[in-house]
Design a protein around this motif. Structure first.
Motif, short mmCIF file in Angstrom:
data_model
loop_
_atom_site.label_atom_id
_atom_site.label_comp_id
_atom_site.label_asym_id
_atom_site.label_seq_id
_atom_site.Cartn_x
_atom_site.Cartn_y
_atom_site.Cartn_z
N ALA A 1 0.85 -1.18 0.00
CA ALA A 1 0.00 0.00 0.00
C ALA A 1 0.89 1.23 0.00
O ALA A 1 2.02 1.21 0.50
N LEU A 2 0.37 2.31 -0.57
CA LEU A 2 1.19 3.51 -0.73
C LEU A 2 1.63 4.16 0.58
O LEU A 2 2.78 4.60 0.69
N PRO A 3 0.76 4.26 1.61
CA PRO A 3 1.24 4.89 2.85
C PRO A 3 2.50 4.21 3.40
O PRO A 3 3.42 4.88 3.86
N GLY A 4 2.53 2.89 3.30
CA GLY A 4 3.70 2.16 3.76
C GLY A 4 4.93 2.51 2.95
O GLY A 4 6.03 2.68 3.47
N VAL A 5 4.73 2.61 1.63
CA VAL A 5 5.85 2.94 0.74
C VAL A 5 6.40 4.32 1.07
O VAL A 5 7.62 4.51 1.16
N ILE A 6 5.50 5.28 1.27
CA ILE A 6 5.95 6.64 1.58
C ILE A 6 6.73 6.63 2.90
O ILE A 6 7.79 7.25 3.02
N ALA A 7 6.22 5.88 3.87
CA ALA A 7 6.95 5.76 5.14
C ALA A 7 8.30 5.10 4.91
O ALA A 7 9.29 5.48 5.53
N GLY A 8 8.35 4.12 4.02
CA GLY A 8 9.60 3.43 3.72
C GLY A 8 10.64 4.39 3.13
O GLY A 8 11.80 4.39 3.53
N VAL A 9 10.20 5.23 2.19
CA VAL A 9 11.11 6.20 1.58
C VAL A 9 11.60 7.19 2.64
O VAL A 9 12.79 7.49 2.75
N LEU A 10 10.64 7.68 3.45
CA LEU A 10 11.01 8.63 4.52
C LEU A 10 11.99 7.99 5.51
O LEU A 10 12.92 8.64 5.97
N LEU A 11 11.75 6.72 5.80
CA LEU A 11 12.61 6.04 6.77
C LEU A 11 14.04 5.96 6.26
O LEU A 11 14.98 6.34 6.97
N ILE A 12 14.22 5.50 5.03
CA ILE A 12 15.57 5.39 4.48
C ILE A 12 16.23 6.77 4.39
O ILE A 12 17.38 6.96 4.77
N GLY A 13 15.45 7.75 3.93
CA GLY A 13 15.99 9.11 3.80
C GLY A 13 16.37 9.70 5.14
O GLY A 13 17.46 10.27 5.30
N THR A 14 15.49 9.57 6.11
CA THR A 14 15.75 10.13 7.44
C THR A 14 16.96 9.46 8.08
O THR A 14 17.82 10.12 8.66
N LEU A 15 16.99 8.15 7.93
CA LEU A 15 18.09 7.40 8.53
C LEU A 15 19.43 7.84 7.96
O LEU A 15 20.37 8.13 8.70
N SER A 16 19.52 7.93 6.63
CA SER A 16 20.83 8.28 6.08
C SER A 16 21.17 9.74 6.37
O SER A 16 22.33 10.07 6.59
N SER A 17 20.13 10.61 6.40
CA SER A 17 20.40 12.00 6.75
C SER A 17 20.93 12.11 8.19
O SER A 17 21.91 12.81 8.45
N ALA A 18 20.29 11.39 9.10
CA ALA A 18 20.71 11.44 10.51
C ALA A 18 22.10 10.85 10.67
O ALA A 18 22.94 11.40 11.40
N LEU A 19 22.37 9.75 9.96
CA LEU A 19 23.67 9.12 10.09
C LEU A 19 24.77 10.02 9.52
O LEU A 19 25.86 10.11 10.09
N ARG A 20 24.47 10.68 8.41
CA ARG A 20 25.45 11.60 7.85
C ARG A 20 25.75 12.73 8.83
O ARG A 20 26.89 13.11 9.03
N LEU A 21 24.67 13.26 9.42
CA LEU A 21 24.84 14.34 10.41
C LEU A 21 25.68 13.86 11.58
O LEU A 21 26.43 14.63 12.17
N ALA A 22 25.52 12.60 11.93
CA ALA A 22 26.26 12.05 13.07
C ALA A 22 27.70 11.73 12.68
O ALA A 22 28.47 11.21 13.49
#
Lengths: 350, 352
Positions: free
Chosen positions: B283-304
């Protein structure tokens, strides 16, 4: 009963899903009050030097050396230093790291640009939140950064390579150039000047072809082979790229042309050591990337402290390298290229 | 007493049909991804300095916008048990067309429309090869991945075009006034709603699940499986073309090798978001959450200050874990279903 619970659970989750995005945006925008402003320009005169170095890519010995120089300079100044970067040299992946540096509110960012234009807007955004941006090795458009640390002028590089090749072939005969990619700004500028210099002062030397090895070892190797087959009279090759010259030297070393066809250009001592020692290559040139990183770090610190603004004529102290002056287009010149040969190559390790 | 149990059984069977297997499974998958997203945001806000800033959101949305966009049609395609590996190459091709168009003196909107049309045609080629020639989409799009990329690099060589009108490049970087949300989120939201309605509220959308679950049964029930897939690939091409224009303007850089490897990030995010690679579920809501999750994770890790190699390893582990957990849940479910079946069988046997 069981079914009913399941259904409610589902509805609840849908609600959570809907709010998730809102919360994400919400809590991020909450931070706006304390995030951006405090990191900004308010502490311009601070002695706390935090510098991030962003090379074209990581795991590249040339940039490892420049990073080492910058790190040494920052530790001399008692600041904090971090190296970040993508694993492949693409402009779009550099943008992410520029943005990260802006978010972190570092004092200065030292970057070698993978594209003169593509990272400009990201750099502008970083500068707008108070990050001093210094380019080294490969510049962006001048308006996108505060300072460019120039390893050598294009004239100096073109001159030293023409001098080396014409000397090695006795100032007459056919030569070819083995460059990196066709759109490499610096390479093209050097090639143009080499052509002009050859035309003006070396009438008996004919430049027959400019080949492109795309800074890929195998491609450069193959292009060298092709050049030697196409031009049986070829007397010398100039490769103004460290990947190209090493690949060309490797080809020459194992071919009948070793010692017959001269090879020079820009290379690193560690890469070229065996070819200089076995006579495949007589002399080549480069600057010292460690010095380049070292100078970039001192210049960045001078910008952060407000000692210089990047205006022409500004001077600053660069530790053991001495004093430097900002030239036209907000650039600082490291110095003349350095010529490596059998006599001095043992003194270097990068 | 006996009749009460029977009613209970009857209701359970009925509601199990009202909420098919995929949906009930999806509910738990989605909740896990959304929960994980919350957790990552929370931990990053507490533990990563500067994560809690409006710039983080702005940069994050900009960076993942092409992934968000292309994940929409990709979700529909994977639900029908097909795949489109050529999307990133279409982005590159569209980028080159935009660049060449502007270089030739076309107004940017015209160049953009041509680029999107080229993307659409590229998608139609994929769709035609899958539908009318009957080739597997994996093979077709591996081929066109190379083909479209080859054309893109061939057209522009290794050079880059970067003299785009400032008005448009500025527009891609503009925020919605008064917020840290990039303006480019608006077309994405419009597309997300269109795709969401299409997938979850129309017979067309339901037919996609039917195709993914059982192609033959779907065909017998009157769904034109081939034509449906054809249009999905056309949509994917059009959206990838649009993403290519966006990518070009955002980085002010038209290059043949733009967005190389993006297809893997997109597919990873779609699978992480709970879409089954075997079709029929997602379902699309899950997919959008999936994209946000990967993006947020790599952004946070880069910041760290985590290096890109480690970030790749972490997202890779996350993806594998999500696929493994999906299979595990599915296995658990079949076990439970068969257990219920056995219980029911025993109850009937004892009744008789």
């Amino acid at each position: 009963m069981f079914t009913l619970k399941r259904k409610r659970f589902g509805v609840g989750l849908a609600a959570v899903a809907a709010t998730a995005a809102l919360v994400l945006t919400g809590c991020s925008s909450d931070g706006s009050s304390d995030g951006g402003s405090s990191d900004g320009g308010s502490d311009a005169g601070s002695s706390d030097v935090s510098i991030t170095m962003l090379p074209k890519n990581l795991g590249n010995p040339y940039f490892d050396t420049s990073t080492g120089g910058a790190e040494e300079a920052v530790s001399e100044m008692g600041g904090t230093f971090e190296e970040v970067g993508p694993s492949e040299a693409s402009p779009t992946s550099q943008v992410q790291y520029i943005q990260t540096a802006a978010q972190q509110g570092v004092g200065g960012l030292i970057v070698s640009a993978n594209d003169p234009e593509a990272i400009c807007d990201a750099l502008d955004e970083a500068r707008s939140v108070g990050v001093k941006v210094v380019t080294f090795d490969s510049d962006t458009n001048p308006e996108c950064r505060d300072l460019f640390i120039n390893q050598a002028t294009a004239e100096g590089i073109a001159q030293v390579q023409v001098d080396l090749i014409t000397e090695q072939i006795g100032d007459e005969g056919q030569i070819a150039i083995l460059s990196a990619s066709a759109n490499a700004t610096n390479q093209n500028a050097w090639i143009e000047m080499m052509e002009a210099e050859l035309e003006a002062n070396h009438p008996n030397v004919e430049l027959v072809e400019v080949a492109y090895g795309d800074d890929d070892d195998q491609t450069s190797f193959d292009k060298t082979a092709a050049l030697l087959q196409t031009y049986p009279e070829l007397k010398g090759i100039v490769s103004p790229t460290t990947v190209g010259i090493a690949a060309a030297a490797r080809y020459l070393q194992t071919s009948e042309f070793q010692g017959e066809v001269a090879l020079t250009g820009l290379g690193t001592p560690n890469q070229m050591r065996e070819y200089v020692e076995d006579g495949t290559v007589t002399a080549f040139a480069l600057w010292n990337p460690a010095d380049l990183g070292y100078l970039a770090a001192y210049a960045t610190a001078a910008l952060i402290s407000g000692e210089i603004t990047g205006a022409e004529g500004d001077t600053f102290d660069a530790g053991t390298l001495g004093s430097y002056e900002v030239g036209a287009d907000a650039s600082v010149l490291l110095g003349d290229p350095y010529v490596f040969d059998a006599d001095n190559i043992g003194d270097f390790d990068f | 007493m006996t009749s009460a149990i029977d009613t209970e059984h009857g209701r359970r069977t009925y509601s199990a049909h009202a909420h098919p297997l995929w949906r009930r499974l999806l509910v738990t998958r989605e909740s896990a991804i959304i929960g994980l997203l919350f957790l990552v945001v929370l931990v990053a806000t507490i533990a990563v300095p500067n994560f809690d800033s409006p710039l983080t959101l702005t940069f994050l949305i900009r960076e993942i916008a092409p992934i968000l966009l292309i994940a929409l049609p990709m979700t529909l395609i994977i639900i029908t048990e097909e795949i489109d590996l050529s999307v990133a190459s279409i982005v590159g091709l569209s980028s080159v067309i935009t660049g060449l168009g502007v270089q030739a003196g076309w107004p940017l909107p015209f160049a953009a429309v041509v680029a999107i049309l080229v993307g659409t045609v590229a998608g139609a080629i994929n769709g035609a090869l899958v539908t009318f020639v009957g080739l597997p989409s994996l093979a077709v799009t591996i081929g066109t991945l190379a083909l479209f990329r080859g054309i893109a690099v061939g057209l522009l060589g290794t050079t880059a075009i970067s003299d785009f009108p400032e008005f448009w490049t500025d527009l891609t970087r503009m925020n919605i006034p008064g917020t840290p949300m990039p303006l480019i989120i608006v077309p994405f939201l419009v597309l997300a709603i269109i795709f969401g309605v299409l997938l979850h509220f129309t017979p067309f959308g339901r037919s996609l699940y039917a195709i993914g679950l059982n192609k033959e049964a779907a065909a017998f029930s009157g769904i034109n499986v081939g034509l449906t897939k054809f249009w999905l690939f056309v949509m994917s091409g059009a959206v990838s073309g649009y993403a290519g224009v966006y990518f070009t303007l955002l980085y002010n850089n038209a290059r043949g090798d733009n967005a190389t490897g993006l297809e893997l990030q997109i597919i990873a995010a779609v699978l992480l978001g709970g879409v089954s690679i075997f079709g029929g579920r997602g379902a699309l809501p899950g997919v959008i959450a999936g994209v946000l999750l990967i993006g947020t994770l790599s952004s946070a890790l880069r910041l760290a200050g985590v290096t890109s190699d480690i970030i790749n390893v972490i997202t890779g582990v996350l993806l594998v874990a999500s696929v493994v957990s999906a299979s595990f849940l599915a296995w658990l479910r079949t076990k439970r279903v068969s257990a219920i079946g056995r219980k029911k069988g025993r109850a009937e046997a004892s009744d008789g």
